[in-house]
Motif scaffolding. Structure first.
Motif, mmCIF file in Angstrom:
data_model
loop_
_atom_site.group_PDB
_atom_site.id
_atom_site.type_symbol
_atom_site.label_atom_id
_atom_site.label_comp_id
_atom_site.label_asym_id
_atom_site.label_seq_id
_atom_site.Cartn_x
_atom_site.Cartn_y
_atom_site.Cartn_z
ATOM 1 N N ARG A 1 0.859 -1.243 0.003
ATOM 2 C CA ARG A 1 -0.057 -0.020 0.115
ATOM 3 C C ARG A 1 0.718 1.251 -0.164
ATOM 4 N NH1 ARG A 1 -3.566 -2.469 4.766
ATOM 5 N NH2 ARG A 1 -4.919 -3.964 3.285
ATOM 6 N N ARG A 2 2.132 1.131 0.644
ATOM 7 C CA ARG A 2 2.993 2.308 0.667
ATOM 8 C C ARG A 2 3.719 2.490 -0.635
ATOM 9 N NH1 ARG A 2 3.779 4.421 5.895
ATOM 10 N NH2 ARG A 2 2.766 3.435 7.285
ATOM 11 N N MET A 3 3.714 1.608 -1.541
ATOM 12 C CA MET A 3 4.474 1.702 -2.973
ATOM 13 C C MET A 3 3.849 2.498 -3.938
ATOM 14 S SD MET A 3 7.245 -0.513 -2.805
ATOM 15 C CE MET A 3 7.712 -0.743 -4.377
ATOM 16 N N ASP A 4 4.728 3.365 -4.160
ATOM 17 C CA ASP A 4 4.258 4.263 -5.422
ATOM 18 C C ASP A 4 4.177 3.678 -6.760
ATOM 19 O OD1 ASP A 4 3.720 6.355 -3.742
ATOM 20 O OD2 ASP A 4 5.819 7.075 -3.814
ATOM 21 N N SER A 5 5.145 2.698 -6.945
ATOM 22 C CA SER A 5 5.495 2.057 -8.255
ATOM 23 C C SER A 5 4.342 0.918 -8.424
ATOM 24 C CB SER A 5 6.759 1.472 -8.351
ATOM 25 O OG SER A 5 6.762 0.389 -9.428
ATOM 26 N N PRO A 6 3.554 0.931 -9.567
ATOM 27 C CA PRO A 6 2.699 0.014 -9.782
ATOM 28 C C PRO A 6 3.189 -1.426 -9.766
ATOM 29 C CG PRO A 6 2.369 1.747 -11.047
ATOM 30 C CD PRO A 6 3.350 1.955 -10.527
ATOM 31 N N GLN A 7 4.710 -1.405 -10.607
ATOM 32 C CA GLN A 7 5.134 -2.933 -10.805
ATOM 33 C C GLN A 7 5.675 -3.370 -9.353
ATOM 34 O OE1 GLN A 7 8.259 -1.762 -13.315
ATOM 35 N NE2 GLN A 7 7.181 -2.328 -15.297
ATOM 36 N N GLY A 8 6.159 -2.497 -8.399
ATOM 37 C CA GLY A 8 6.485 -3.023 -7.155
ATOM 38 C C GLY A 8 5.294 -3.607 -6.381
ATOM 39 N N ARG A 9 4.153 -2.929 -6.554
ATOM 40 C CA ARG A 9 2.864 -3.039 -5.818
ATOM 41 C C ARG A 9 2.466 -4.646 -6.198
ATOM 42 N NH1 ARG A 9 -0.140 0.611 -7.324
ATOM 43 N NH2 ARG A 9 0.680 2.343 -5.596
ATOM 44 N N GLU A 10 2.468 -4.545 -7.493
ATOM 45 C CA GLU A 10 1.951 -6.039 -8.345
ATOM 46 C C GLU A 10 3.014 -6.874 -7.732
ATOM 47 O OE1 GLU A 10 1.657 -8.089 -12.746
ATOM 48 O OE2 GLU A 10 1.767 -5.679 -12.253
ATOM 49 N N ALA A 11 4.197 -6.871 -7.631
ATOM 50 C CA ALA A 11 5.062 -7.952 -7.060
ATOM 51 C C ALA A 11 4.847 -8.330 -5.641
ATOM 52 C CB ALA A 11 6.473 -7.281 -7.234
ATOM 53 N N LEU A 12 4.444 -7.168 -4.944
ATOM 54 C CA LEU A 12 4.288 -7.675 -3.531
ATOM 55 C C LEU A 12 3.009 -8.346 -3.505
ATOM 56 C CD1 LEU A 12 5.406 -4.339 -1.881
ATOM 57 C CD2 LEU A 12 6.403 -6.778 -1.611
ATOM 58 N N ASP A 13 2.008 -8.139 -4.174
ATOM 59 C CA ASP A 13 0.738 -8.869 -4.156
ATOM 60 C C ASP A 13 0.953 -9.991 -4.649
ATOM 61 O OD1 ASP A 13 -0.742 -6.412 -3.449
ATOM 62 O OD2 ASP A 13 -1.420 -5.992 -5.295
ATOM 63 N N GLU A 14 1.784 -10.462 -5.579
ATOM 64 C CA GLU A 14 2.085 -11.890 -6.008
ATOM 65 C C GLU A 14 2.866 -12.613 -5.032
ATOM 66 O OE1 GLU A 14 4.450 -11.829 -9.436
ATOM 67 O OE2 GLU A 14 2.692 -10.991 -10.824
ATOM 68 N N ALA A 15 3.509 -11.957 -4.029
ATOM 69 C CA ALA A 15 3.993 -12.541 -2.787
ATOM 70 C C ALA A 15 3.171 -12.764 -2.067
ATOM 71 C CB ALA A 15 5.376 -11.640 -2.427
ATOM 72 N N VAL A 16 2.266 -11.958 -1.676
ATOM 73 C CA VAL A 16 1.316 -12.248 -0.608
ATOM 74 C C VAL A 16 0.443 -13.589 -1.064
ATOM 75 C CG1 VAL A 16 -0.952 -11.670 -0.021
ATOM 76 C CG2 VAL A 16 0.917 -9.924 -0.014
ATOM 77 N N ARG A 17 0.069 -13.773 -2.221
ATOM 78 C CA ARG A 17 -0.493 -15.088 -2.665
ATOM 79 C C ARG A 17 0.491 -16.123 -2.431
ATOM 80 N NH1 ARG A 17 -3.047 -11.200 -6.356
ATOM 81 N NH2 ARG A 17 -1.382 -11.302 -7.538
ATOM 82 N N ARG A 18 1.641 -15.950 -2.726
ATOM 83 C CA ARG A 18 2.528 -17.211 -2.616
ATOM 84 C C ARG A 18 2.528 -17.559 -1.145
ATOM 85 N NH1 ARG A 18 6.443 -14.253 -6.580
ATOM 86 N NH2 ARG A 18 5.668 -15.013 -8.588
ATOM 87 N N VAL A 19 2.853 -16.601 -0.223
ATOM 88 C CA VAL A 19 2.804 -16.839 1.068
ATOM 89 C C VAL A 19 1.178 -17.542 1.539
ATOM 90 C CG1 VAL A 19 2.947 -16.017 3.277
ATOM 91 C CG2 VAL A 19 4.415 -15.489 1.562
ATOM 92 N N GLY A 20 0.424 -17.051 1.124
ATOM 93 C CA GLY A 20 -0.965 -17.295 1.305
ATOM 94 C C GLY A 20 -1.174 -18.837 1.074
ATOM 95 N N SER A 21 -0.789 -19.218 0.036
ATOM 96 C CA SER A 21 -0.894 -20.702 -0.399
ATOM 97 C C SER A 21 -0.282 -21.537 0.368
ATOM 98 C CB SER A 21 -0.511 -20.853 -1.845
ATOM 99 O OG SER A 21 0.981 -20.607 -2.129
#
Length: 501
Positions: free
Chosen positions: A311-331
């Protein structure tokens, strides 16, 4: 036995059930008699006998080296069988038979049910090692004689008292003979040792077993009276008694050779170590489940921190990468949550797959429908964890790259689990044993399809690199991504797993 009885005899299904009940109990008679037992049943036309079951003793040498089950004998060849069947009595007449230079004493015991003789038990005792019997052997033989009379009278085995012979005490584990009042007449050395472990400081002979057992066991309120009766052998029952020093398993068998109870047999076994190990396993299982629960909580904390960072990331690519990491950890967290609810390191993966589908579908809510067909079944934790990540990456890749934002579509996950296909060599996973089962997973979308000249083995996408590494390196399976027959992309996973039971 079912096939032999139905093929050769005229016995009813209820008669067959009685024979099964007898066979589940007759190891006791064989051990007490030091003798082999063979169950003979007359054929449908009454001209022959067929042997439908056989038991060898654990307490003495066998009289039969060969398997007797299935043998057919003409009526008249064995007069003792004829006499026991026709007269309904135990027949002991006759001189010993000689079998391969071994003298064998043969007796015949009629098997009675509801006034009818269903068959005959031939009791064969190897006389080669006969010597002056000890007090233990005399008690065994007297108890065997009482049980044989009960079988001939139709009062043994006890209806409705199916016994698990693998779990129940056996003759060699410990035996106590009681009189009609419940007073101990004889206790084998193993039985006496078991009671000493409970805390008994004296001999058992001459003591009332029920009251003695009740005094050694902790106070249990209303249960005490039942314990006294059970340990006194008034009814066929099984129980466990736990004292300050150990645990013993008791099985009471009333003896009624002539219809009136003359005493009881009590078989017992010291199960102290067995129960201690069971408690250790229970504690270990609880510890493992708690560990999985804590790992799940920690992973959820990591996912929450990553979301805060995104949420604190200004870069869309960085935010997308962190969202992917969240899903990997969630699985991974989903797998540990499921493991924390199980008694072993195995999980029902269908529930995990559905939760992964729901989690990944949040990428494009309401526009792309994800569906599963087929069943993954139960998988080991070492397979479930990487497979959940693989499924997450494949679904995430399909939803992100196969469809334009807001575009409607469909992703189907189909599963086929079976044994190894004919002629195919199954890969090994690590250094473990060979697996004879296969899990074929197909993930297919109806999106835009693969780019021209796309090679999934050389693609630099991090998600596909994770899939290749986990499927081929950790799961020992195969991975391929090809155009779908009509439209879209098809991903195929072929993974070795344990075969379904």
């Amino acid at each position: 036995m079912n096939d032999l009885v139905r093929q050769h005899t005229a016995l009813s299904e209820s008669d067959l059930e009685w024979l099964h009940l007898l066979v589940s109990e007759w190891q006791l008679l064989s051990d007490l008699s030091f003798a082999d037992l063979v169950l003979w049943v007359p054929t449908r036309d009454g001209t022959r006998y067929v042997s439908v079951a056989q038991m060898r003793p654990n307490t003495g040498p066998t009289s039969y080296q060969d398997d007797m089950v299935g043998h057919l004998v003409p009526r008249g060849r064995r007069p003792l069988l004829d006499a026991a069947l026709d007269e309904g009595r135990i027949v002991r007449e006759g001189d010993p038979e000689w079998r391969e230079e071994v003298p064998v004493r043969v007796e015949s015991i009629p098997v009675r049910r509801e006034g009818r003789v269903l068959g005959v038990i031939a009791r064969n005792t190897n006389l080669l090692t006969v010597r002056t019997p000890s007090r233990l052997e005399l008690t065994y033989l007297q108890s065997a004689s009482d049980l044989a009379q009960m079988i001939a009278a139709g009062s043994f085995p006890f209806p409705g008292q199916q016994v698990d012979m693998d779990a129940s005490p056996r003759v060699g584990d410990g035996l106590i003979r009681l009189d009609a009042e419940g007073v101990v007449q004889y206790a084998s050395p193993n039985a006496l040792s078991a009671y000493h472990r409970l805390g008994l400081a004296s001999d058992l002979v001459g003591h009332h077993l029920g009251r003695t057992t009740d005094e050694l066991a902790p106070a249990r309120g209303p249960v005490d009276e039942a314990m006294v009766k059970l340990a006194s052998g008034y009814a066929p029952r099984e129980t466990e008694v736990e004292g300050s020093g150990g645990v013993i398993q008791l099985r009471a068998i009333p003896l009624k050779p002539k219809g009136t109870r003359i005493g009881s047999l009590v078989l017992l076994r010291d199960v102290t170590e067995l129960r201690r190990r069971e408690r250790e396993l229970i504690t270990k299982d609880a510890t493992i489940r708690e560990i999985h629960h804590r790992v799940k909580n920690n992973l959820q904390t990591v996912a929450a921190l990553l979301r805060l960072q995104a949420r604190r990331m200004d870069s869309p690519q960085g935010r997308e990468a962190l969202d992917e990491a969240v899903r990997r950890v969630g699985s991974i967290a989903i797998v540990h949550e499921t493991l924390s609810q199980n008694l072993d390191e195995r999980v029902e993966f269908d529930e995990i797959a559905d939760r992964v589908l729901a989690m990944v579908a949040e990428i494009s809510p309401g526009t792309v429908v994800c569906r599963r067909t087929g069943r993954f079944g139960i998988l080991d934790a070492e397979v479930a964890t990487p497979l959940s990540m693989v499924l997450t990456e494949i679904l995430q890749n399909a939803l992100e790259h196969a469809f334009a934002p807001g575009e409607q579509g469909r992703v189907d996950v189909s599963v086929v689990r079976s044994g190894a296909r004919g002629g195919e060599l199954t890969k090994k996973r690590g250094d473990g044993p060979r697996s004879d089962g296969r899990l074929l997973i197909t993930v297919q979308d109806d999106g835009r399809g693969l780019p021209e000249g796309f090679d999934p083995r050389r693609a630099g996408n991090l998600g596909l690199q994770i899939v290749r590494t986990l499927v081929e390196g950790e799961l020992g399976g195969g991975f391929d991504m090809v155009p779908a027959p009509v439209r879209g992309t098809r991903v195929v996973l072929d993974i070795p797993v344990e075969p379904q039971k």
